[in-house]
Design an enzyme around this catalytic site. Structure first.
Site, mmCIF file in Angstrom:
data_model
loop_
_atom_site.group_PDB
_atom_site.id
_atom_site.type_symbol
_atom_site.label_atom_id
_atom_site.label_comp_id
_atom_site.label_asym_id
_atom_site.label_seq_id
_atom_site.Cartn_x
_atom_site.Cartn_y
_atom_site.Cartn_z
ATOM 1 N N ASN A 10 0.875 -1.171 0.000
ATOM 2 C CA ASN A 10 0.000 0.000 0.000
ATOM 3 C C ASN A 10 0.913 1.222 0.000
ATOM 4 O OD1 ASN A 10 -1.990 1.929 0.347
ATOM 5 N ND2 ASN A 10 -1.967 1.733 2.575
ATOM 6 N N TRP A 11 1.013 1.839 -1.150
ATOM 7 C CA TRP A 11 1.967 2.953 -1.278
ATOM 8 C C TRP A 11 1.463 4.250 -0.643
ATOM 9 C CZ3 TRP A 11 3.768 2.436 -7.109
ATOM 10 C CH2 TRP A 11 4.716 1.404 -7.184
ATOM 11 N N LYS A 12 0.211 4.289 -0.230
ATOM 12 C CA LYS A 12 -0.351 5.528 0.312
ATOM 13 C C LYS A 12 -0.122 6.663 -0.695
ATOM 14 C CE LYS A 12 1.042 3.760 4.790
ATOM 15 N NZ LYS A 12 0.334 3.770 6.038
ATOM 16 N N HIS A 96 -9.240 1.734 4.654
ATOM 17 C CA HIS A 96 -7.949 1.810 5.353
ATOM 18 C C HIS A 96 -8.117 2.761 6.542
ATOM 19 C CE1 HIS A 96 -3.770 2.795 6.214
ATOM 20 N NE2 HIS A 96 -3.457 1.670 5.595
ATOM 21 N N GLU A 98 -6.417 5.099 7.610
ATOM 22 C CA GLU A 98 -6.166 6.519 7.304
ATOM 23 C C GLU A 98 -7.388 7.156 6.648
ATOM 24 O OE1 GLU A 98 -2.480 5.847 5.221
ATOM 25 O OE2 GLU A 98 -1.603 5.177 7.109
ATOM 26 N N GLU A 168 -5.567 -4.556 10.567
ATOM 27 C CA GLU A 168 -4.494 -3.580 10.727
ATOM 28 C C GLU A 168 -4.703 -2.781 12.018
ATOM 29 O OE1 GLU A 168 -2.448 -2.627 6.775
ATOM 30 O OE2 GLU A 168 -4.097 -1.215 7.001
ATOM 31 N N GLY A 174 2.708 2.213 10.398
ATOM 32 C CA GLY A 174 3.696 3.274 10.195
ATOM 33 C C GLY A 174 4.435 3.673 11.455
ATOM 34 N N SER A 214 3.449 -2.264 10.154
ATOM 35 C CA SER A 214 4.904 -2.372 10.319
ATOM 36 C C SER A 214 5.457 -3.752 9.978
ATOM 37 C CB SER A 214 5.315 -1.935 11.730
ATOM 38 O OG SER A 214 4.980 -0.571 11.930
ATOM 39 N N GLY A 235 2.808 -1.075 4.109
ATOM 40 C CA GLY A 235 3.041 0.292 3.676
ATOM 41 C C GLY A 235 4.518 0.542 3.404
ATOM 42 N N GLY A 236 5.214 1.052 4.392
ATOM 43 C CA GLY A 236 6.592 1.518 4.238
ATOM 44 C C GLY A 236 7.533 0.531 3.564
#
Ligand code: PEP
Length: 250
Positions: A10-12, A96, A98, A168, A174, A214, A235-236
């Site tokens: 998930n590149w956001k 998500h 966010e 999640e 993150g 994470s 993500g990251g």
């Protein structure tokens, strides 16, 4: 029941088109030959068409990170499922944390989006998870159950075949604070129990539940070894081809 593991990035709000294409060229070579794991990248809308084109014939699928539930209309700034489908996007990440936290996503809007994605013939990656305050307040199971059942309201067992869940915990996204494999497994098993009660054992056992929060190359293997963890939403660590390769080759 054997469930094929599903690792999705998930590149956001990261990567321009040129950055996305450079990643895709590198990552598709690195993951060629991986057939025991399903692989996808969730990218910003502006990257999707170029990613689909660059990844054609590879084993990396493409996901959007949101959509609108209507087919078209006066909804400035929104993107429909039909628009995503026409360019070859295969999945949509829905709800998500966010989106819940910053953009007013609720179970009700998530439910409308899930139904629209399924009606359009795409796959859903539906997120659920508690905040730190909710975990510390002993509300984890209530919150997760509410997210899952609220967002899947009105779906049939047939519909569920095109849905993947992502547990999640918000406190792990993150932050570098990963849930321990045992903590994650506990919630995944709980979710499967909720699904069993609502949709029956066959549907619950077939449903894949990703863990997100994470996940990194150095913790992915242990997480993937848990009985009810069927993949990861990352993500990251999904932003760099070498790290992405390590994740899918856990
Ligand atoms: C996510 O974006 O869904 C996520 C889990 O992020 P990270 O892996 O960076 O915690």
């Amino acid at each position: 029941m054997s469930r094929k593991k599903f690792i999705a990035g998930n590149w956001k709000m990261y990567k321009t088109v040129s950055e996305a294409v450079a990643f895709a060229k590198d990552a598709k070579a690195r993951t060629a030959g991986v057939s025991n794991v399903q692989i996808a990248i969730g990218a910003p809308f502006t990257d999707l068409l170029s990613l689909v084109q660059e990844l054609k014939g590879s084993n990396i699928e493409v996901a959007a990170q949101n959509c609108h539930w209507e087919k078209e209309g006066a909804f400035t700034g929104e993107i429909s499922v039909g628009m995503l489908k026409e360019i070859g996007v295969q999945h949509v990440i829905i709800a998500h944390s966010e989106r819940r936290q910053y953009f007013g996503e609720t179970n009700a809007t998530a439910n409308k989006k899930v139904k629209a994605v399924l009606a359009g013939g795409l796959g859903v990656i539906l997120c659920a998870g508690e905040t730190l305050a909710e975990r510390e307040g002993g509300k984890t199971f209530d919150v997760v159950k509410d997210h899952v059942l609220g967002s899947l309201d009105g779906l049939t067992v047939e519909d569920l075949k095109n849905v993947v869940l992502a547990y999640e915990p918000v406190w792990a996204i993150g932050t570098g604070k990963v849930a321990s494999p045992a903590q994650a497994q506990e919630v995944h098993a709980f979710i499967r129990g909720v699904l069993k009660e609502k949709f029956g054992a066959d549907a619950a056992n077939a449903m894949r539940i990703q863990y997100g929060g994470s996940v990194k190359p150095d913790n992915v293997k242990e997480l993937m070894g848990m009985a009810d963890i069927d993949g990861a939403l990352v993500g990251g660590a999904a932003l760099k081809p070498d790290s992405f390769e390590a994740l899918v080759k856990f």
